[in-house]
Design an enzyme around this catalytic site. Structure first.
Site, mmCIF file in Angstrom:
data_model
loop_
_atom_site.group_PDB
_atom_site.id
_atom_site.type_symbol
_atom_site.label_atom_id
_atom_site.label_comp_id
_atom_site.label_asym_id
_atom_site.label_seq_id
_atom_site.Cartn_x
_atom_site.Cartn_y
_atom_site.Cartn_z
ATOM 1 N N ALA A 14 39.241 33.088 37.464
ATOM 2 C CA ALA A 14 40.535 33.182 37.283
ATOM 3 C C ALA A 14 40.982 32.624 35.976
ATOM 4 O O ALA A 14 40.564 31.340 35.906
ATOM 5 C CB ALA A 14 41.471 33.224 38.410
ATOM 6 N N GLY A 16 36.390 33.213 40.333
ATOM 7 C CA GLY A 16 36.529 34.502 40.515
ATOM 8 C C GLY A 16 35.270 35.284 39.832
ATOM 9 O O GLY A 16 35.162 36.451 40.262
ATOM 10 N N GLU A 41 32.789 35.533 42.546
ATOM 11 C CA GLU A 41 33.337 36.459 43.385
ATOM 12 C C GLU A 41 33.376 37.851 43.086
ATOM 13 O O GLU A 41 32.895 38.853 43.714
ATOM 14 C CB GLU A 41 34.744 36.107 43.920
ATOM 15 C CG GLU A 41 34.755 34.991 44.760
ATOM 16 C CD GLU A 41 36.368 34.181 44.685
ATOM 17 O OE1 GLU A 41 36.997 34.430 43.408
ATOM 18 O OE2 GLU A 41 36.945 33.712 45.452
ATOM 19 N N GLU A 90 36.694 26.268 42.482
ATOM 20 C CA GLU A 90 37.964 25.779 42.843
ATOM 21 C C GLU A 90 38.581 24.755 43.372
ATOM 22 O O GLU A 90 39.558 24.077 43.005
ATOM 23 C CB GLU A 90 38.504 27.148 43.601
ATOM 24 C CG GLU A 90 38.425 28.460 43.067
ATOM 25 C CD GLU A 90 37.016 29.212 43.063
ATOM 26 O OE1 GLU A 90 36.137 28.576 43.565
ATOM 27 O OE2 GLU A 90 36.991 30.476 43.003
#
Ligand code: CAA
Length: 290
Positions: free
Chosen positions: A98, A141, A144, A164
């Site tokens: 992200a 992300g 993911e 993260e």
């Protein structure tokens, strides 16, 4: 050649000012988006290739990129010719997670009320098969996103991880939930609690990746697999995908019931009759996607 030309045109258009005025430009057969390139590839041009295209930021998944990605999935899902979708990244990253700069000043009220990340699910709700071709960093992300795909191939130099924890947060798009399904609790904990990166080879050992390939073979092999999948009946492929996902997302009993019902449902299709007749008659099947 058309693909190369389009990339050249696009790279010359990579200025925010032009794109902020025209977020999507239409061409004869697809849309040109700011952060995502789409192209039909393969011998029959029936494979939808989506390339995350924000290489200067290692394809960090900013809001606009995720919107472009959702739109690209919509485009290929609607396109009757497309049997399989491939997702890859431009440059040295698949996606580095992200966009931290975009998230930096957000507070709890904003992310909670705005249901931040809820629109990230589009790849996992696609009914056509999606292959991730992980060409470099797949972090946070990005990792993911790869796990939302149905099949993941990685280049030998790809690096995975859920870092993260190192920036004071936790995975928010399935990292803690999906890794454990394939790698088990101990590995999932190690990955999420240390933030350590792991190699493509380690990812393969954990079952997160099904093939590790030399970088120049990554896309050709993904296309080859996509073509193989796309030579089958689209409707039956979609049923098989749904059945496998049921096992992944629910309990064994739920999954077995769903699988049996979908198996029964395949008998309502012309392709099932054709496939079995072709076998008995010792000839290749002619599927009509009906
Ligand atoms: N968000 C925003 N920008 C990012 C980014 C990210 N996730 N990852 C890289 N970039 C930017 C860098 O800021 C840098 O931009 P500038 O040139 O403007 O400074 C550019 O991309 C190149 O990055 P680096 O100079 O850092 O490249 P490197 O080769 O030295 O390091 C890296 C590569 C190890 C991937 C490093 O960039 C990195 O650690 N990135 C962050 C990875 C991360 O923490 N991801 C998780 C994000 S949170 C998340 O994803 C939550 C979720 O679950 C959805």
């Amino acid at each position: 050649m058309a693909g190369i030309m389009r990339r050249l045109v696009l790279s010359s258009l990579q200025t925010p000012s032009i794109f902020s005025a025209f977020r999507c430009l239409s061409t004869s057969n697809s849309l040109l988006r700011e952060f995502v390139l789409t192209e039909k590839v393969g011998e029959k041009k029936n494979i939808g290739l989506i390339t995350l295209n924000r290489p200067k930021a290692l394809n960090a998944l900013c809001d606009a990129l995720m919107k472009d990605l959702s739109d690209a999935i919509d485009e290929f899902e609607k396109d009757k010719d497309i049997g399989t979708i491939i997702l890859t990244g431009q440059g040295k990253a698949f996606a580095a997670g992200a966009d931290i700069k975009e998230m930096q000043n957000k507070n709890f009220a904003e992310v909670f009320s705005g249901s931040f990340l809820s629109h990230w699910l589009r790849v996992s709700t696609c009914r056509k098969p999606v292959i991730a071709a992980v060409n470099g960093y797949a972090l946070g992300g990005g990792c993911e996103l790869a796990m939302m795909c149905d099949i993941t191939f990685a280049s030998e130099n790809a690096k995975f991880g859920q870092p993260e924890i190192l920036i004071g947060t936790i995975p928010g798009a399935g990292g803690t939930q999906r890794i454990i399904k394939t790698a088990g609790k101990s590995k999932a904990m190690e990955i999420c609690l240390t933030g350590d990166q792991f190699t493509a080879q380690e990812a393969e050992k954990m079952g997160l990746v099904s093939k590790v390939l030399p970088p120049d073979q990554l896309l050709p092999q993904a296309i080859k697999t996509a073509e193989k999948i796309s030579s089958n009946s689209k409707i039956i492929v979609s049923m098989a995908k749904e059945a496998v996902n049921r096992a992944y997302e629910t309990t064994l009993q739920e999954g077995l019931l769903c699988e049996r019902r979908l198996f029964h449902a395949s008998f309502a299709t012309e392709d099932r009759a054709e496939g079995m007749s072709a076998f008995v008659e010792k000839r290749p099947p002619k599927f009509q996607d009906k």
